[in-house]
Design a protein around this motif. Structure first.
Motif, PDB file in Angstrom:
ATOM      1  N   UNK A  38       8.049   8.210   6.121  1.00 52.37           N
ATOM      2  CA  UNK A  38       6.823   7.140   5.957  1.00 52.37           C
ATOM      3  C   UNK A  38       6.467   6.373   5.052  1.00 52.37           C
ATOM      4  N   UNK A  39       6.072   5.664   4.690  1.00 56.32           N
ATOM      5  CA  UNK A  39       5.320   5.170   3.303  1.00 56.32           C
ATOM      6  C   UNK A  39       3.490   5.377   3.309  1.00 56.32           C
ATOM      7  N   UNK A  40       3.444   6.270   4.263  1.00 56.30           N
ATOM      8  CA  UNK A  40       1.809   6.137   3.984  1.00 56.30           C
ATOM      9  C   UNK A  40       1.410   7.143   2.695  1.00 56.30           C
ATOM     10  N   UNK A  41       1.811   8.078   3.216  1.00 59.86           N
ATOM     11  CA  UNK A  41       1.914   8.565   1.794  1.00 59.86           C
ATOM     12  C   UNK A  41       1.793   7.971   0.491  1.00 59.86           C
ATOM     13  N   UNK A  42       3.309   7.383   0.370  1.00 66.95           N
ATOM     14  CA  UNK A  42       3.221   6.942  -0.798  1.00 66.95           C
ATOM     15  C   UNK A  42       1.930   5.614  -0.983  1.00 66.95           C
ATOM     16  N   UNK A  43       1.727   5.115  -0.009  1.00 57.55           N
ATOM     17  CA  UNK A  43       0.107   4.740  -0.301  1.00 57.55           C
ATOM     18  C   UNK A  43      -0.742   5.163  -0.761  1.00 57.55           C
ATOM     19  N   UNK A  44      -1.157   6.037  -0.317  1.00 55.82           N
ATOM     20  CA  UNK A  44      -2.634   6.695  -0.286  1.00 55.82           C
ATOM     21  C   UNK A  44      -2.247   7.092  -1.929  1.00 55.82           C
ATOM     22  N   UNK A  45      -1.198   7.744  -2.591  1.00 57.94           N
ATOM     23  CA  UNK A  45      -0.640   8.409  -3.938  1.00 57.94           C
ATOM     24  C   UNK A  45      -1.104   6.610  -4.958  1.00 57.94           C
ATOM     25  N   UNK A  46      -0.563   5.808  -4.563  1.00 62.18           N
ATOM     26  CA  UNK A  46      -0.986   4.748  -5.378  1.00 62.18           C
ATOM     27  C   UNK A  46      -2.117   4.496  -4.817  1.00 62.18           C
ATOM     28  N   UNK A  47      -2.851   4.119  -3.956  1.00 57.55           N
ATOM     29  CA  UNK A  47      -4.494   3.736  -4.364  1.00 57.55           C
ATOM     30  C   UNK A  47      -4.860   5.301  -4.568  1.00 57.55           C
ATOM     31  N   UNK A  48      -4.758   6.117  -4.851  1.00 54.75           N
ATOM     32  CA  UNK A  48      -5.350   7.071  -6.170  1.00 54.75           C
ATOM     33  C   UNK A  48      -5.439   7.112  -7.133  1.00 54.75           C
ATOM     34  N   UNK A  49      -3.839   6.341  -7.816  1.00 60.18           N
ATOM     35  CA  UNK A  49      -3.586   6.223  -9.113  1.00 60.18           C
ATOM     36  C   UNK A  49      -4.301   5.123  -9.579  1.00 60.18           C
ATOM     37  N   UNK A  50      -4.470   4.031  -8.492  1.00 58.98           N
ATOM     38  CA  UNK A  50      -4.420   2.650  -9.097  1.00 58.98           C
ATOM     39  C   UNK A  50      -6.542   2.677  -8.868  1.00 58.98           C
ATOM     40  N   UNK A  51      -6.549   2.989  -7.883  1.00 60.92           N
ATOM     41  CA  UNK A  51      -8.289   3.781  -7.821  1.00 60.92           C
ATOM     42  C   UNK A  51      -8.980   4.326  -9.036  1.00 60.92           C
TER      43      UNK A  51
END
Length: 254
Positions: free
Chosen positions: A136-149
């Motif tokens: 699923x895409x949930x883990x991928x989104x967490x990674x992107x939020x961390x990198x952007x945040x």
């Protein structure tokens, strides 16, 4: 006179019931009543069945990102192995977006018709974390939020430190960050390199760049092909040559 136990007389025996004594049989009309035919469980009417949802029922993806009162719409980001690579440069680009919306698919992903429909209402980016597949895409989104945040102003104690990160736009865009050292200066008989304790900022910067080039040559030689020869100074070229990647003046050697 000796005391004897009296023997009960025959008359103490209860008399046998008389054959003419009436019995206690219940009357014929005392049997359990039979329920009438109309007492069976009622059948629910046809109108009591579960209603079928209308075709226009709300959808968590297709109805997301509706314009707010100001008229602003989000940028929809969909993680998928078939999308464009998510890079540090892309994370820095997303920092300037006022509104990001993430849609996480499962298994095979989100129906392409939903994605196409969303493109009519907002910008949509399909983004991949790498050459692998998740459930699923949930883990991928967490990674992107961390990198952007972490690139948001005020998140890091030293905002300038991101310039030395691996892949950071600028001098480090095609390089991996070199080795990192912290305190104490000696740990289990392993000292921090003397140059880092010298206080000579120019020499420290040069050492860090040399180590970044060496580490990139060892672990990600594919990145060296992205280095623009005109951006390399004499020392850069010397370190690359020592690492087995001489510069021919126009492009990086394979």
């Amino acid at each position: 006179m000796a005391a004897t136990t009296p023997t009960p007389s025959a008359s103490a025996t209860p008399p046998a019931p008389s054959a003419n004594a009436p019995t206690a049989s219940p009357p014929a009309d005392a049997t359990a009543p039979t329920p009438p035919a109309d007492a069976t469980a009622p059948t629910p009417p046809a109108s009591a069945t579960a209603p079928t949802p209308p075709a226009s029922a709300p959808h968590p993806v297709s109805d997301a990102g509706q314009p707010v009162a100001s008229g602003a719409v989000p940028r929809l980001i969909i993680p998928t192995p078939s999308g464009r690579p998510f890079t540090q440069a892309l994370a820095a680009q997303y920092v300037s977006e006022p509104w990001l919306l993430f849609a996480c698919g499962r298994y095979e992903g989100i129906d392409s018709r939903v994605v196409d429909e969303a493109r009519t209402r907002m910008p949509v980016d399909e983004v991949s974390l790498g050459d692998f597949v998740l459930a699923g895409g949930e883990v991928a989104v967490l990674v992107m939020i961390e990198a952007i945040g972490r690139l948001q102003p005020g998140v890091l104690g030293n905002a300038d430190s991101v310039a030395d990160d691996s892949f950071a736009p600028g001098a480090m865009e095609s390089l991996l960050e070199g080795p990192v050292y912290t305190k104490p200066p000696v740990w289990r008989e392993r000292p921090v390199p003397d140059i880092l304790l010298s206080g000579h900022h120019g020499a420290i910067a040069r050492w860090r760049r040399d180590e970044a080039i060496r580490r990139t040559a060892r672990h990600r030689p594919d990145l060296l092909a992205r280095l623009a020869p005109e951006d390399l100074d004499e020392r850069d070229r010397a370190v690359l040559g020592e690492a087995g990647f001489p510069v021919d003046g126009e492009d990086m050697a394979d």
